[in-house]
Design a protein around this motif. Structure first.
Motif, PDB file in Angstrom:
ATOM      1  N   ARG A   1      64.271  45.256  51.500  1.00 56.30           N
ATOM      2  CA  ARG A   1      63.764  45.499  52.588  1.00 56.30           C
ATOM      3  C   ARG A   1      63.043  46.820  52.743  1.00 56.30           C
ATOM      4  N   GLU A   2      63.286  47.718  51.653  1.00 62.84           N
ATOM      5  CA  GLU A   2      62.486  48.918  51.644  1.00 62.84           C
ATOM      6  C   GLU A   2      61.115  48.901  51.250  1.00 62.84           C
ATOM      7  N   LEU A   3      60.982  47.825  50.241  1.00 61.81           N
ATOM      8  CA  LEU A   3      59.490  47.299  49.863  1.00 61.81           C
ATOM      9  C   LEU A   3      58.578  46.939  51.089  1.00 61.81           C
ATOM     10  N   ILE A   4      59.390  46.020  51.655  1.00 59.45           N
ATOM     11  CA  ILE A   4      58.878  45.443  53.173  1.00 59.45           C
ATOM     12  C   ILE A   4      58.088  46.587  53.815  1.00 59.45           C
ATOM     13  N   ILE A   5      59.202  47.618  54.242  1.00 62.46           N
ATOM     14  CA  ILE A   5      58.693  48.853  55.064  1.00 62.46           C
ATOM     15  C   ILE A   5      57.775  49.708  54.437  1.00 62.46           C
ATOM     16  N   ARG A   6      57.700  49.716  53.016  1.00 64.48           N
ATOM     17  CA  ARG A   6      56.617  50.561  52.485  1.00 64.48           C
ATOM     18  C   ARG A   6      55.357  49.673  52.663  1.00 64.48           C
ATOM     19  N   ALA A   7      55.405  48.213  52.515  1.00 62.21           N
ATOM     20  CA  ALA A   7      54.204  47.567  52.716  1.00 62.21           C
ATOM     21  C   ALA A   7      53.781  47.631  54.054  1.00 62.21           C
ATOM     22  N   LEU A   8      54.429  47.810  55.086  1.00 64.44           N
ATOM     23  CA  LEU A   8      54.079  47.947  56.469  1.00 64.44           C
ATOM     24  C   LEU A   8      53.221  49.251  56.647  1.00 64.44           C
ATOM     25  N   SER A   9      53.958  50.454  55.896  1.00 61.29           N
ATOM     26  CA  SER A   9      53.337  51.393  56.007  1.00 61.29           C
ATOM     27  C   SER A   9      51.576  51.687  55.342  1.00 61.29           C
ATOM     28  N   ASN A  10      51.389  50.675  54.965  1.00 64.54           N
ATOM     29  CA  ASN A  10      50.083  50.588  54.108  1.00 64.54           C
ATOM     30  C   ASN A  10      49.362  49.353  54.574  1.00 64.54           C
ATOM     31  N   PRO A  11      48.871  49.072  55.592  1.00 57.83           N
ATOM     32  CA  PRO A  11      48.674  47.649  56.073  1.00 57.83           C
ATOM     33  C   PRO A  11      47.304  47.464  55.375  1.00 57.83           C
ATOM     34  N   ASN A  12      46.316  48.128  55.109  1.00 57.68           N
ATOM     35  CA  ASN A  12      44.989  48.198  54.545  1.00 57.68           C
ATOM     36  C   ASN A  12      45.237  47.501  53.317  1.00 57.68           C
ATOM     37  N   LYS A  13      46.204  47.601  52.465  1.00 55.36           N
ATOM     38  CA  LYS A  13      46.475  47.009  51.032  1.00 55.36           C
ATOM     39  C   LYS A  13      46.966  45.852  51.131  1.00 55.36           C
ATOM     40  N   PHE A  14      47.664  45.252  52.144  1.00 56.00           N
ATOM     41  CA  PHE A  14      48.377  43.926  52.278  1.00 56.00           C
ATOM     42  C   PHE A  14      47.443  43.223  53.390  1.00 56.00           C
ATOM     43  N   HIS A  15      46.272  43.350  54.074  1.00 57.44           N
ATOM     44  CA  HIS A  15      45.703  42.588  55.034  1.00 57.44           C
ATOM     45  C   HIS A  15      45.674  41.130  54.490  1.00 57.44           C
ATOM     46  N   LYS A  16      45.285  41.036  53.271  1.00 57.78           N
ATOM     47  CA  LYS A  16      44.725  39.610  52.964  1.00 57.78           C
ATOM     48  C   LYS A  16      45.999  38.968  52.696  1.00 57.78           C
ATOM     49  N   PHE A  17      47.264  39.431  52.772  1.00 60.21           N
ATOM     50  CA  PHE A  17      48.573  38.648  52.589  1.00 60.21           C
ATOM     51  C   PHE A  17      49.342  38.813  53.843  1.00 60.21           C
ATOM     52  N   ASN A  18      48.787  39.057  54.908  1.00 58.67           N
ATOM     53  CA  ASN A  18      49.498  39.323  56.238  1.00 58.67           C
ATOM     54  C   ASN A  18      50.546  38.131  56.610  1.00 58.67           C
ATOM     55  N   LYS A  19      50.202  36.928  56.248  1.00 60.28           N
ATOM     56  CA  LYS A  19      51.151  35.873  56.651  1.00 60.28           C
ATOM     57  C   LYS A  19      52.342  35.935  55.753  1.00 60.28           C
ATOM     58  N   ILE A  20      52.336  36.252  54.406  1.00 58.79           N
ATOM     59  CA  ILE A  20      53.303  36.520  53.665  1.00 58.79           C
ATOM     60  C   ILE A  20      54.297  37.605  53.910  1.00 58.79           C
ATOM     61  N   LEU A  21      53.498  38.760  54.473  1.00 62.57           N
ATOM     62  CA  LEU A  21      54.203  39.854  54.692  1.00 62.57           C
ATOM     63  C   LEU A  21      54.987  39.785  56.124  1.00 62.57           C
ATOM     64  N   LYS A  22      54.345  38.946  57.006  1.00 64.12           N
ATOM     65  CA  LYS A  22      54.943  38.679  58.148  1.00 64.12           C
ATOM     66  C   LYS A  22      56.298  37.897  57.884  1.00 64.12           C
ATOM     67  N   ASP A  23      56.177  36.675  56.987  1.00 63.95           N
ATOM     68  CA  ASP A  23      57.383  35.894  56.499  1.00 63.95           C
ATOM     69  C   ASP A  23      58.514  36.749  55.982  1.00 63.95           C
ATOM     70  N   LEU A  24      58.089  37.912  55.336  1.00 60.31           N
ATOM     71  CA  LEU A  24      58.754  38.632  54.568  1.00 60.31           C
ATOM     72  C   LEU A  24      59.619  39.567  55.578  1.00 60.31           C
ATOM     73  N   VAL A  25      58.929  40.072  56.620  1.00 64.87           N
ATOM     74  CA  VAL A  25      59.590  41.012  57.505  1.00 64.87           C
ATOM     75  C   VAL A  25      60.446  40.180  58.219  1.00 64.87           C
ATOM     76  N   ARG A  26      60.349  38.818  58.612  1.00 67.59           N
ATOM     77  CA  ARG A  26      61.233  37.965  59.183  1.00 67.59           C
ATOM     78  C   ARG A  26      62.378  37.696  58.327  1.00 67.59           C
ATOM     79  N   LYS A  27      62.261  37.514  57.081  1.00 57.79           N
ATOM     80  CA  LYS A  27      63.224  37.275  56.194  1.00 57.79           C
ATOM     81  C   LYS A  27      64.098  38.852  56.087  1.00 57.79           C
TER      82      LYS A  27
END
Length: 712
Positions: free
Chosen positions: A40-66
């Motif tokens: 969960r901490e890794l997901i929070i850190r990813a959310l704080s840096n959206p520019n680096k993860f914009h290509k994987f938005n769908k995966i990040l959303k799924d993991l936020v939900r998980k």
């Protein structure tokens, strides 16, 4: 290499792994129950840096939900699928249209709504108090008691609940208030719970910071009081919800025949960067070098600095002022502080330099206003003691732990983690930064278990605890021993029960003291007028006998010293609180003390006013009068006028309640009248709201304090 959040974060920051691989590893951690919080901490850190993860938005959303972080699913993405909107709607709270539970909040709320008793242990950032608000909003409960550890927390909770539910419930927070309807929320300290006689037929009680039930030292007066309150609440309540920071196990509740679920959760809504410096506790030069380095890099960020004592906050404030990192804070408030508490007080100097100080000796209005200034970003630095970790609501991105002590005692890992938990804030700061200047304490097994004395009684249990709790909660294995004690004890059970925060040996000494008074001395004490010199001597002797522990904290306990006598008389015969403060300032101005010495003296006097005059002396006088009445058995003796002067800072009781709400004594002094003395707290509040703009004695700061306190 270890597969944990710290390692994965370091790999990502050094470009050793791609964003895709980072999310893959986060998913692996989330799938492992033991490492779920790290995922969960890794997901929070990813959310704080959206520019680096914009290509994987769908995966990040799924993991936020998980990960169960449903509030972020709603707030951090531009669009959602129908399925995601459905999930968000499931987790929407009844509290507000736009408030969404995360998965752990949702679980706890549903268990409570299905009549389960819950003891919840979770991190500071988990959002435990939101569940309380959702329970109130459910309309399931008519009569609720919320027990909080401090008067500061009474006021913060009162403000929050009154703002949201003031039109649905009476909010009772002071013992001058009486409930007029059956829809009532009591927000009280444990002492006030024990004093009230209308705590009955309770639908739900809540204890915030339940770890304070455990004994930690020989001086466990407040823990005893909290256990007695718990016993009282158990006997009159249908359901309970107890909240506290991270522990693994709680002992004692099960033996009280109460079914409950203990939930220990590491659910985190923010991530923490922890920086360790391992500086020696006494190496202030090195500490201040790091302090300057950290503050210089974070000038625009809200930073809390934890110190061991008020004196330590003053030293750190002086150090930061000399750094000249922050702009001056110009305001009417700054001038108000200087006008009422001198130009050399370190608090005022700090505010002038954009720095706040927060500790237990400060007047309540100053404490509360300082936190407001900090949370609104008007000042960037808040230097505090342990007062700030007892639930006071702050918004800080950074926490600097300057000392590893609370007073003279070394803090344990449990407390250290509690301080760290003040960094970061859900939906405000994804990541909090914690700078530990000294070595981080090692966690022990004992710290992870809370033992509740009410439910773990032994033959060593304090008799004043056993006397104070409900008879139904006295354990069979101590009953015979306790009954034998009562037969041999010279102090009657009624007095032990009423004054259960005093140790038995103190009560016995107090009774002996009264029995040995001469008839002349007794006559002096029975005079209802304010005491004269000879009566004051007797009173001071009694106070030193029964309150030596609290007096020793301010060096007023010595038998051969007249310091307490002098201060007692000066305060008693001052016309007001402010007159007493002015006398101190006038005397200090004539001395050759340094400015820091003068400032320290003011802090000490404020501590004496709060803790000795406002608490220990009234408490001792109530005991004294009860002991006199027991021995004398004639016309009832009391010290009501004397008690009121000390307990209420020279203002009437109903006005004193407003002081707790954040209106300074100096403002209240301008308002006192014979007519208003008879008003209830609620009616007095309504009067001020209605007439605020027409009260000619008030200035702009007075009106600002009143508006803040009464939520105008």
């Amino acid at each position: 290499m270890l597969n944990n959040s710290k390692t994965i974060t370091a790999q990502f920051e050094s470009n050793e792994i791609t964003p895709f691989l980072y999310l893959k590893k986060a998913n692996e951690l989330l799938s492992n129950k033991k490492q779920e919080s790290e995922g969960r901490e890794l997901i929070i850190r990813a959310l704080s840096n959206p520019n680096k993860f914009h290509k994987f938005n769908k995966i990040l959303k799924d993991l936020v939900r998980k990960s169960g972080l449903f509030p972020y699913l709603d707030s951090e993405f531009n669009s959602n699928t129908i399925e995601e909107d459905f999930i968000i709607n499931i987790y929407k709270s009844n509290l507000a249209e736009n408030f969404i539970f995360h998965s752990m909040q949702f679980k706890i709320f549903n268990l409570l709504m299905h009549d389960e008793n819950i003891v919840l242990s979770a991190p500071t950032s988990m959002g435990k108090s939101v569940i309380i608000d959702a329970l109130i909003a459910s309309n399931k409960y008519n009569r609720i008691v919320c027990v909080v550890p401090t008067i500061a927390l009474i006021d913060e909770t009162r403000r929050r609940i009154h703002k949201k539910f003031g039109n649905m419930y009476e909010v009772i927070h002071h013992n001058t208030q009486n409930a007029k309807t059956n829809n009532v929320i009591y927000i009280l300290t444990q002492e006030r719970v024990n004093e009230r006689e209308d705590i009955e037929n309770i639908d739900l009680f809540i204890i915030d910071e339940f770890y304070k039930l455990a004994f930690k030292s020989d001086d466990d007066e407040r823990a005893i009081s909290l256990n007695i309150a718990l016993s009282k609440l158990f006997s009159v309540s249908k359901q309970f919800y107890m909240i506290g920071p991270n522990i693994d196990h709680v002992k004692g509740i099960g033996s009280l025949s109460k079914q409950y679920k203990f939930i220990s959760s590491s659910f985190n809504t923010v991530a923490l960067n922890v920086y360790e410096y391992n500086i020696s506790p006494n190496d202030t030069i090195k500490k201040n070098e790091i302090l300057k380095e950290v503050l210089s890099k974070n000038k625009e960020k809200q930073t809390i600095i934890y110190c061991k004592s008020p004196a330590a906050t003053a030293e750190v404030a002086k150090t930061i002022i000399e750094m000249k990192l922050f702009p001056e804070y110009e305001s009417n408030y700054r001038q108000w502080v200087e006008d009422n508490y001198s130009s050399f007080w370190i608090y005022g100097k700090s505010i002038k330099n954009g720095i706040g100080i927060h500790h237990g000796s400060l007047p309540r209005a100053i404490q509360q206003y300082t936190v407001d200034l900090f949370n609104k970003g008007k000042i960037k630095i808040l230097i505090c003691t342990s007062t700030i970790i007892e639930g006071v609501n702050t918004i800080a991105e950074n926490v600097i732990i300057y000392d590893n002590k609370n007073g003279t005692n070394t803090i344990d890992s449990f407390t250290h983690n509690n301080i760290k938990g003040r960094a970061g804030r859900m939906k405000v700061h994804f990541i909090g930064n914690v700078y530990c200047l000294e070595e981080i304490p090692i966690q022990t097994i004992e710290e992870k278990v809370i033992e509740i004395p009410l439910g773990t009684q032994t033959k060593e249990s304090p008799y004043n605890l056993l006397a104070g709790i409900q008879a139904e909660h006295i354990n069979n294995n101590v009953k015979d021993n306790f009954e034998s004690f009562l037969k041999s004890c010279k102090v009657p059970i009624e007095l032990i029960k009423k004054h259960s925060t005093f140790k038995i040996d103190i009560l016995e000494k107090a009774l002996t003291f009264v029995e040995e008074l001469t008839s002349y001395e007794m006559n002096y004490l029975c005079n209802k007028a304010l005491p004269k010199e000879r009566t004051i001597k007797i009173i001071i002797k009694f106070i030193k006998l029964v309150a030596s522990t609290s007096l020793s904290r301010v060096n007023l306990h010595f038998d051969d010293s007249t310091d307490l006598d002098i201060k007692f008389k000066k305060y008693l015969y001052s016309e007001s609180y402010q007159e007493y403060i002015n006398k101190i300032i006038e005397w200090l101005e004539e001395t050759d003390k340094s400015e820091i010495e003068k400032s320290t003296y003011i802090d000490t006097e404020l501590k004496i006013i709060r803790n000795i005059f406002g608490y220990s002396i009234p408490k001792s006088l109530i005991l004294f009068s009860d002991m006199i009445n027991y021995v004398r058995k004639e016309e009832e003796v009391h010290f009501r006028a004397l008690i009121s002067i000390f307990e209420n800072n020279h203002i009437p009781n109903n006005f004193s309640a407003l002081e707790e709400m954040g209106i300074p004594i100096q403002t209240l002094d301008k308002l006192v009248s014979e007519e208003l003395k008879g008003y209830s707290v609620n009616d007095l509040s309504k009067y001020l709201i209605t007439n605020l703009n027409t009260l000619s004695k008030l200035d702009d700061m007075d009106r600002l304090f009143i508006k803040r306190a009464l939520l105008i």
